[in-house]
Design a protein around this motif. Structure first.
Motif, short mmCIF file in Angstrom:
data_model
loop_
_atom_site.label_atom_id
_atom_site.label_comp_id
_atom_site.label_asym_id
_atom_site.label_seq_id
_atom_site.Cartn_x
_atom_site.Cartn_y
_atom_site.Cartn_z
N TYR A 24 -3.61 -1.50 5.78
CA TYR A 24 -2.86 -1.55 4.54
C TYR A 24 -1.67 -0.59 4.49
CZ TYR A 24 -6.72 -4.29 2.74
OH TYR A 24 -7.65 -5.26 2.54
N GLU A 125 -1.18 -14.16 1.17
CA GLU A 125 -0.67 -13.32 0.11
C GLU A 125 0.34 -12.34 0.68
OE1 GLU A 125 -4.13 -11.35 -1.36
OE2 GLU A 125 -4.55 -12.90 -2.86
N GLU A 126 1.36 -12.03 -0.12
CA GLU A 126 2.29 -10.97 0.23
C GLU A 126 1.93 -9.73 -0.58
OE1 GLU A 126 6.39 -11.99 -0.01
OE2 GLU A 126 6.26 -13.47 1.61
N TRP A 127 1.79 -8.62 0.11
CA TRP A 127 1.50 -7.34 -0.53
C TRP A 127 2.79 -6.53 -0.60
CZ3 TRP A 127 -3.55 -4.99 -1.47
CH2 TRP A 127 -4.60 -5.91 -1.35
N SER A 128 3.08 -6.01 -1.78
CA SER A 128 4.33 -5.28 -2.00
C SER A 128 4.05 -3.94 -2.65
CB SER A 128 5.27 -6.10 -2.90
OG SER A 128 5.53 -7.37 -2.35
N GLU A 223 -2.66 -0.58 -9.23
CA GLU A 223 -2.54 -1.92 -8.66
C GLU A 223 -2.14 -2.90 -9.75
OE1 GLU A 223 -4.99 -5.08 -5.84
OE2 GLU A 223 -5.58 -2.97 -5.96
N THR A 262 1.15 -4.48 -5.52
CA THR A 262 0.86 -5.80 -6.07
C THR A 262 0.69 -6.80 -4.94
OG1 THR A 262 1.51 -7.43 -7.75
CG2 THR A 262 3.25 -6.60 -6.30
N GLN A 263 -0.03 -7.86 -5.23
CA GLN A 263 -0.20 -8.94 -4.27
C GLN A 263 0.05 -10.26 -4.97
OE1 GLN A 263 -4.41 -9.48 -3.14
NE2 GLN A 263 -4.88 -7.83 -4.55
N SER A 264 0.74 -11.15 -4.30
CA SER A 264 1.07 -12.45 -4.86
C SER A 264 0.88 -13.51 -3.79
CB SER A 264 2.53 -12.49 -5.36
OG SER A 264 2.76 -11.52 -6.35
N ARG A 285 1.76 -9.20 4.96
CA ARG A 285 1.33 -10.56 4.61
C ARG A 285 -0.12 -10.70 5.08
NH1 ARG A 285 3.84 -15.84 4.05
NH2 ARG A 285 2.51 -17.49 4.88
N GLN A 286 -1.00 -11.03 4.15
CA GLN A 286 -2.40 -11.20 4.50
C GLN A 286 -2.76 -12.67 4.45
OE1 GLN A 286 -5.50 -8.94 2.81
NE2 GLN A 286 -4.79 -7.07 3.75
#
Length: 297
Positions: A24, A125-128, A223, A262-264, A285-286
């Motif tokens: 992460y 998901e993209e984690w930002s 988060e 955040t994750q989207s 990116r997960q």
């Protein structure tokens, strides 16, 4: 070379944090994956070297079927992850979930492990990350309602209806909708607090909301959870307005928070665009993968 046993102890925090730091980065790691949430149970298998040092573990969360396999870096590529996976599959077949799933950062060793052993991807998901240090708070938006903790009684019916209309899933699942009460119970069980902002129409009905979680396991990091706008209120910039107002609340009222994560969903183009406008930087990116263990009844 190693011994795998099913354990219920919690002496794996260091191993979990080390693994999370690898996966992460730059998000500060935590050990939340070692805790079952309210309404869930978790089975855990630990691999120990000859000196009893934990070198890997696997968890299976029920009833969702979520799994996690971690092997210490210096013990990888020896078959330990595959053996842990065998234990998880046997338990899943015995305990009932027809499908198990896991996720890992794209291009990581963990992702390669999932690709080789799981049937199909189930989304990305993209984690930002947003650095709040030195960022100034904007003006207060007095038209928005806000609270810290459980939803106030006066707004509860409307807020629960918004949850139902937007089909908010419990964390870790994608196939069922959790009631507001269950989500709040799970947050309280984990020691987490929700900071919520919502918009209302002229009749007082909630038309959109955003929530941020403050967790005792990640001091200094909040988060950004779900942000949603009901269909009739979309196309007017409400999502951006809600998230921008939330940033100002965090900066003014919670100066101890330095980073917002955040994750989207990777295909959620509108939310990804909002995040970019607010200054979030994608750092990972997960990809989630699933494996069907048995035929449908």
């Amino acid at each position: 070379m190693w011994k795998i046993v099913e354990e219920a102890g919690n002496d794996l925090a260091d191993l979990c944090r080390t693994a999370d730091a690898e996966v992460y980065d730059p998000r500060p790691p935590d050990a939340r994956s070692l805790r079952a949430r309210h309404g869930e149970s978790q089975r855990r298998w630990v691999a120990r070297a000859a000196d009893n040092t934990p070198i890997g573990y696997a968890t299976l969360t029920l009833p969702s079927g979520k799994l996690r396999i971690v092997v210490r870096a210096d013990w990888r590529r020896r078959g330990l992850g595959s053996e842990l996976m065998q234990w998880v599959r046997a338990a899943a077949l015995a305990d009932g979930p027809a499908t198990v799933y896991g996720r890992a950062a794209e291009h990581s060793a963990g992702h390669g492990f999932l690709v080789a052993r799981f049937d199909r991807p189930r989304g990305a998901e993209e984690w930002s990350l947003l650095d709040l240090r030195g960022r100034a708070a904007g003006p207060s938006d007095d038209s928005l309602a806000g609270w810290f903790g459980p939803c106030p009684t006066a707004l509860r019916e409307s807020f629960a209806q918004a949850h139902r209309m937007l089909e908010i899933p419990p964390r870790g699942t994608s196939s069922m909708t959790a009631s507001l009460g269950l989500l709040e119970e799970r947050a309280a069980f984990a020691g987490e607090r929700w900071l919520t902002l919502c918009a209302r129409d002229q009749a007082g009905v909630i038309t959109g909301f955003t929530q941020v979680t403050l967790s005792p396991t990640t001091p200094g990091v909040a988060e950004q959870e779900f942000t949603g706008v009901l269909p009739a209120a979309r196309g007017r910039g409400l999502g951006t307005r809600l998230k921008d107002a939330m940033l100002s609340v965090l900066i003014r009222e919670h100066p101890e928070i330095r980073y917002l994560v955040t994750q989207s969903a990777a295909d959620n183009t509108p939310m990804l665009a909002i995040n970019r406008r607010l200054g979030f930087q994608v750092f990972q990116r997960q990809v989630a993968w699933e494996s069907r263990l048995m035929s449908p009844a």
